[in-house]
Write a protein that holds these residues in place. Structure first.
Motif, mmCIF file in Angstrom:
data_model
loop_
_atom_site.group_PDB
_atom_site.id
_atom_site.type_symbol
_atom_site.label_atom_id
_atom_site.label_comp_id
_atom_site.label_asym_id
_atom_site.label_seq_id
_atom_site.Cartn_x
_atom_site.Cartn_y
_atom_site.Cartn_z
ATOM 1 N N ILE A 162 5.443 22.934 79.310
ATOM 2 C CA ILE A 162 5.921 23.929 78.342
ATOM 3 C C ILE A 162 5.697 23.417 76.921
ATOM 4 C CG2 ILE A 162 7.974 25.126 77.464
ATOM 5 C CD1 ILE A 162 8.962 25.131 80.464
ATOM 6 N N ALA A 163 5.991 22.154 76.684
ATOM 7 C CA ALA A 163 5.770 21.567 75.358
ATOM 8 C C ALA A 163 4.285 21.534 75.017
ATOM 9 C CB ALA A 163 6.372 20.164 75.297
ATOM 10 N N ASP A 164 3.440 21.297 76.023
ATOM 11 C CA ASP A 164 1.994 21.268 75.792
ATOM 12 C C ASP A 164 1.461 22.596 75.261
ATOM 13 O OD1 ASP A 164 1.611 18.607 76.495
ATOM 14 O OD2 ASP A 164 0.995 19.065 78.561
ATOM 15 N N VAL A 165 2.141 23.702 75.565
ATOM 16 C CA VAL A 165 1.717 25.006 75.051
ATOM 17 C C VAL A 165 1.654 24.971 73.523
ATOM 18 C CG1 VAL A 165 2.344 27.455 74.844
ATOM 19 C CG2 VAL A 165 2.529 26.294 77.066
ATOM 20 N N VAL A 166 2.628 24.323 72.899
ATOM 21 C CA VAL A 166 2.639 24.230 71.437
ATOM 22 C C VAL A 166 1.410 23.469 70.941
ATOM 23 C CG1 VAL A 166 3.899 23.389 69.406
ATOM 24 C CG2 VAL A 166 5.147 24.411 71.331
ATOM 25 N N GLY A 167 1.043 22.403 71.625
ATOM 26 C CA GLY A 167 -0.143 21.648 71.243
ATOM 27 C C GLY A 167 -1.414 22.461 71.389
ATOM 28 N N VAL A 168 -1.535 23.227 72.474
ATOM 29 C CA VAL A 168 -2.709 24.077 72.683
ATOM 30 C C VAL A 168 -2.804 25.103 71.554
ATOM 31 C CG1 VAL A 168 -3.745 25.846 74.186
ATOM 32 C CG2 VAL A 168 -2.774 23.761 75.183
ATOM 33 N N VAL A 169 -1.687 25.721 71.229
ATOM 34 C CA VAL A 169 -1.684 26.725 70.162
ATOM 35 C C VAL A 169 -2.008 26.067 68.815
ATOM 36 C CG1 VAL A 169 -0.247 28.370 68.878
ATOM 37 C CG2 VAL A 169 -0.142 28.290 71.383
ATOM 38 N N ALA A 170 -1.396 24.919 68.542
ATOM 39 C CA ALA A 170 -1.648 24.239 67.266
ATOM 40 C C ALA A 170 -3.122 23.874 67.106
ATOM 41 C CB ALA A 170 -0.774 22.989 67.161
ATOM 42 N N LEU A 171 -3.730 23.375 68.156
ATOM 43 C CA LEU A 171 -5.151 23.027 68.102
ATOM 44 C C LEU A 171 -6.001 24.268 67.839
ATOM 45 C CD1 LEU A 171 -7.201 20.741 68.315
ATOM 46 C CD2 LEU A 171 -7.187 21.059 70.798
ATOM 47 N N ASN A 172 -5.636 25.376 68.468
ATOM 48 C CA ASN A 172 -6.371 26.622 68.247
ATOM 49 C C ASN A 172 -6.177 27.177 66.851
ATOM 50 O OD1 ASN A 172 -7.891 27.949 70.640
ATOM 51 N ND2 ASN A 172 -6.173 26.828 71.532
ATOM 52 N N VAL A 173 -4.984 27.072 66.311
ATOM 53 C CA VAL A 173 -4.757 27.532 64.944
ATOM 54 C C VAL A 173 -5.584 26.693 63.980
ATOM 55 C CG1 VAL A 173 -3.037 27.708 63.087
ATOM 56 C CG2 VAL A 173 -2.493 28.554 65.386
ATOM 57 N N LEU A 174 -5.592 25.377 64.177
ATOM 58 C CA LEU A 174 -6.365 24.492 63.304
ATOM 59 C C LEU A 174 -7.854 24.825 63.366
ATOM 60 C CD1 LEU A 174 -6.783 22.007 61.489
ATOM 61 C CD2 LEU A 174 -6.770 20.613 63.569
ATOM 62 N N THR A 175 -8.426 24.868 64.555
ATOM 63 C CA THR A 175 -9.870 25.080 64.659
ATOM 64 C C THR A 175 -10.263 26.492 64.226
ATOM 65 O OG1 THR A 175 -9.711 25.648 67.019
ATOM 66 C CG2 THR A 175 -10.185 23.339 66.450
ATOM 67 N N GLY A 176 -9.498 27.473 64.666
ATOM 68 C CA GLY A 176 -9.825 28.854 64.296
ATOM 69 C C GLY A 176 -9.703 29.102 62.806
ATOM 70 N N ALA A 177 -8.609 28.657 62.228
ATOM 71 C CA ALA A 177 -8.427 28.852 60.787
ATOM 72 C C ALA A 177 -9.499 28.118 59.998
ATOM 73 C CB ALA A 177 -7.030 28.395 60.365
ATOM 74 N N PHE A 178 -9.823 26.896 60.433
ATOM 75 C CA PHE A 178 -10.864 26.149 59.728
ATOM 76 C C PHE A 178 -12.198 26.881 59.807
ATOM 77 C CE2 PHE A 178 -14.322 23.298 59.105
ATOM 78 C CZ PHE A 178 -13.951 22.665 57.928
ATOM 79 N N ASN A 179 -12.587 27.308 60.994
ATOM 80 C CA ASN A 179 -13.865 27.999 61.150
ATOM 81 C C ASN A 179 -13.919 29.285 60.327
ATOM 82 O OD1 ASN A 179 -14.977 26.087 62.864
ATOM 83 N ND2 ASN A 179 -14.256 27.129 64.699
ATOM 84 N N LEU A 180 -12.815 30.023 60.300
ATOM 85 C CA LEU A 180 -12.780 31.256 59.511
ATOM 86 C C LEU A 180 -12.898 30.941 58.019
ATOM 87 C CD1 LEU A 180 -10.078 33.116 61.586
ATOM 88 C CD2 LEU A 180 -12.496 33.780 61.365
ATOM 89 N N LEU A 181 -12.184 29.935 57.544
ATOM 90 C CA LEU A 181 -12.272 29.529 56.144
ATOM 91 C C LEU A 181 -13.695 29.063 55.804
ATOM 92 C CD1 LEU A 181 -10.134 27.771 53.748
ATOM 93 C CD2 LEU A 181 -12.030 26.375 54.586
#
Length: 176
Positions: free
Chosen positions: A146-165
């Protein structure tokens, strides 16, 4: 069209040069996202550390890919979405299940619950309830998963936001 220029070990400076040189020596090349992240050694180093850490996650890889597909569908990073759909296919996840992941669900109620949690962590984490966590445990998810879900989401926010920027899109990840 990319907004930031990808760097190479020859064009990067300081810690970024060292990180890129190490990656290129181990893998032969790096993709556009990593080489562009090298503009910020903090972002590149943080991404690499979080990515390595999530490689040790307890959450099943197929479930992580479904969460990633759901988050990237909402976030709008085509480069990340393509990568996660490709990874899901490589894991044997069928097209119908990939489509369900795009809408934040699954045919399997246990997977649907954890994918929904991932989207909730992304969109509105303050609304997560004790009952939701209890339901995930009843589906067999450990506190670690359950805690790992936060890590998966955080990694996706970082990579997605970076790529979009950075303006990185499918087809722009040609490697450096």
């Amino acid at each position: 069209m990319p907004r930031l220029t990808p760097l190479t070990p020859d064009t990067a400076v300081g810690a970024s040069r060292d990180l890129l040189a190490d990656l290129v020596s181990r893998h032969g090349h790096v993709g556009a996202m990593v080489s562009t992240m090298a503009h910020s050694p903090a972002v590149l180093g943080g991404y690499l550390q979080l990515s390595r850490a999530m490689g040790r996650a307890k959450l099943d890889r197929g479930i992580s890919e479904r969460i990633s597909i759901a988050v990237q569908t909402v976030q709008g990073c085509g480069l990340c979405l393509d990568a996660h759909v490709g990874a899901a296919r490589a894991l044997g996840i069928d097209e119908a299940e990939i489509e369900r992941a795009r809408t934040g669900t699954s045919a399997d109620p246990a997977i649907a619950a954890v994918v929904a949690l991932g989207l909730q962590v992304h969109r509105e984490p303050a609304s997560i309830t004790d009952d939701q966590i209890a339901a995930l445990r009843a589906h067999g998810y450990s506190d670690r998963a359950i805690a790992d879900v936060v890590g998966v989401v955080a990694l996706n926010v970082l990579t997605g936001a970076f790529n979009l920027l950075a303006g990185l899109t499918p087809g722009s990840d040609t490697g450096a």
